[in-house]
Scaffold this motif. Structure first.
Motif, PDB file in Angstrom:
ATOM      1  N   TYR A  39      48.100  36.297  47.493  1.00  0.00           N
ATOM      2  CA  TYR A  39      49.431  36.371  46.882  1.00  0.00           C
ATOM      3  C   TYR A  39      49.314  36.626  45.378  1.00  0.00           C
ATOM      4  N   TYR A  40      50.315  37.266  44.830  1.00  0.00           N
ATOM      5  CA  TYR A  40      50.306  37.626  43.415  1.00  0.00           C
ATOM      6  C   TYR A  40      50.194  36.406  42.519  1.00  0.00           C
ATOM      7  N   MET A  54      59.034  43.704  42.932  1.00  0.00           N
ATOM      8  CA  MET A  54      57.656  43.285  42.666  1.00  0.00           C
ATOM      9  C   MET A  54      57.487  42.853  41.221  1.00  0.00           C
ATOM     10  N   TYR A  55      56.382  42.155  40.963  1.00  0.00           N
ATOM     11  CA  TYR A  55      55.969  41.877  39.592  1.00  0.00           C
ATOM     12  C   TYR A  55      55.113  43.051  39.120  1.00  0.00           C
ATOM     13  N   MET A 103      57.524  41.865  47.252  1.00  0.00           N
ATOM     14  CA  MET A 103      56.146  41.394  47.073  1.00  0.00           C
ATOM     15  C   MET A 103      56.021  39.938  47.511  1.00  0.00           C
ATOM     16  N   ASP A 104      54.943  39.636  48.219  1.00  0.00           N
ATOM     17  CA  ASP A 104      54.737  38.284  48.723  1.00  0.00           C
ATOM     18  C   ASP A 104      54.805  37.268  47.589  1.00  0.00           C
ATOM     19  N   ASP A 135      52.277  42.917  51.037  1.00  0.00           N
ATOM     20  CA  ASP A 135      51.142  42.420  50.265  1.00  0.00           C
ATOM     21  C   ASP A 135      51.104  43.074  48.887  1.00  0.00           C
ATOM     22  N   ARG A 136      50.710  42.308  47.882  1.00  0.00           N
ATOM     23  CA  ARG A 136      50.701  42.832  46.499  1.00  0.00           C
ATOM     24  C   ARG A 136      49.760  44.027  46.353  1.00  0.00           C
ATOM     25  N   ASN A 137      48.707  44.099  47.179  1.00  0.00           N
ATOM     26  CA  ASN A 137      47.731  45.181  47.061  1.00  0.00           C
ATOM     27  C   ASN A 137      48.197  46.482  47.709  1.00  0.00           C
TER      28      ASN A 137
END
Length: 325
Positions: A212-213, A153-154, A105-106, A135-137
């Motif tokens: 970004y997240y 990822m988060y 994840m970015d 990208d987080r999405n």
């Protein structure tokens, strides 16, 4: 035997293509290691299956008919497809060959992979690990569509609301409980203390891109009434730090990134922000992925890697080393 069986026979297609290369039955049969009558029989089967001659002859010279030319193009494509399928099946079934695609994840620095990949590659030198930033999405969509095998990822804070299918379709392995940190040039703040975000609203900022997240986490803390005065946005932590130190702007990064770059940070004070929630970093993958031998082996070695030393301990070592220098 149905006509399509004769057409789809990989052996028949290879015999046909070899003959198109040499345009000589004797030479083609010798290269293939078969008798000339056996080659002739295979070509006749193909011609009977499609209902048209593939080769014509003028004197002793062969030439491709229009049907033969079309068949040549099709045979190349069919054999390429068969070869790709075989390779994919072999990669699926062989535990020590192939590639594993990991999406990050970015905004996350995959610190946990640096040492692990070195150890894993020593044991499985023929498995290639490919790292891409996502990208987080779209990161879960990438997992779902198999463009990546594993996602670093988060996790959303409310997993049941945001990821209703997570317990059913995916598995996730915790990696590290992270936090958001602000690096500020403000005077009279104490390192590693906690402050309200309102205290930093008048500062100039260098930030991650909006999508970004961590930018989303900061937006949540700011609420609808406030926003940061952002001078420039950078996609990488090293760029953020360099720009923030040079321009004497504030910035925000994750705690894990702070510990990784602590030695590089000069003139900025690291602080925590009130109401900032923990960030659950995890490895997410579809449940069926573990059945693929090379991915199953990677996950097994990953667990051994964690059992030997927790990732939090590795980052704490980074911090303690910095403190002694």
């Amino acid at each position: 035997m149905p006509k399509t069986d004769a057409l789809m026979s990989a052996k028949a297609l290879r015999y046909f293509l070899q003959l198109t290369d040499t345009m000589n039955y004797t030479q083609a049969a010798q290269i293939l290691g078969i008798t000339q009558p056996a080659l002739t029989q295979q070509i006749k089967k193909l011609e009977k299956a499609i209902g048209a001659p593939l080769f014509g002859q003028v004197g002793k010279k062969l030439y491709l008919t229009e049907a033969g030319k079309a068949m040549q193009i099709a045979a190349v494509k069919l054999l390429d497809t068969i070869t790709a399928v075989v390779n994919n099946v072999q990669e699926f079934t062989q535990p020590d060959n192939g590639a594993v695609n990991i999406g990050v994840m970015d905004g996350i620095e995959p610190f946990m992979l640096y040492d692990f990949m070195e150890q894993f590659s020593e044991k499985y030198p023929n498995i290639t690990i490919k790292i891409t930033y996502v990208d987080r999405n779209t990161i879960l969509q990438a997992v779902d569509q198999n463009s990546i095998d594993l996602a670093i990822m988060y996790l959303p804070e409310d997993k049941k609301h945001h990821l209703p299918l997570l317990p059913h379709q995916y598995k996730y392995e915790p990696i590290y409980t992270d936090q958001l940190m602000v690096l500020t040039h403000m005077p009279d703040v104490k390192p590693l203390e906690t402050y309200p975000i309102s205290q930093f609203l008048n500062q100039r900022w260098v930030t991650f891109p909006d999508h970004y997240y961590l930018s989303g986490v900061m937006d949540h803390l700011l609420g609808r009434k406030h926003q940061l005065t952002t001078k420039v946005q950078w996609p990488a932590v090293s760029q953020l730090l360099a720009a923030a130190m040079k321009d004497k702007s504030d910035t925000f990064i994750s705690e894990s990134s702070y510990l990784l770059h602590r030695d590089e940070i000069k003139g900025m004070v690291p602080v925590y922000i009130k109401r900032s929630r923990p960030l659950e970093m995890a490895c997410v993958y579809r449940k069926g992925k573990a059945e693929i031998p090379r991915i199953g082996n990677l996950l097994k070695e990953w667990q051994i890697f964690l059992d030997n030393q927790a990732l939090s301990s590795r980052l704490e070592e980074t911090e303690s080393i910095s403190n002694t220098e």
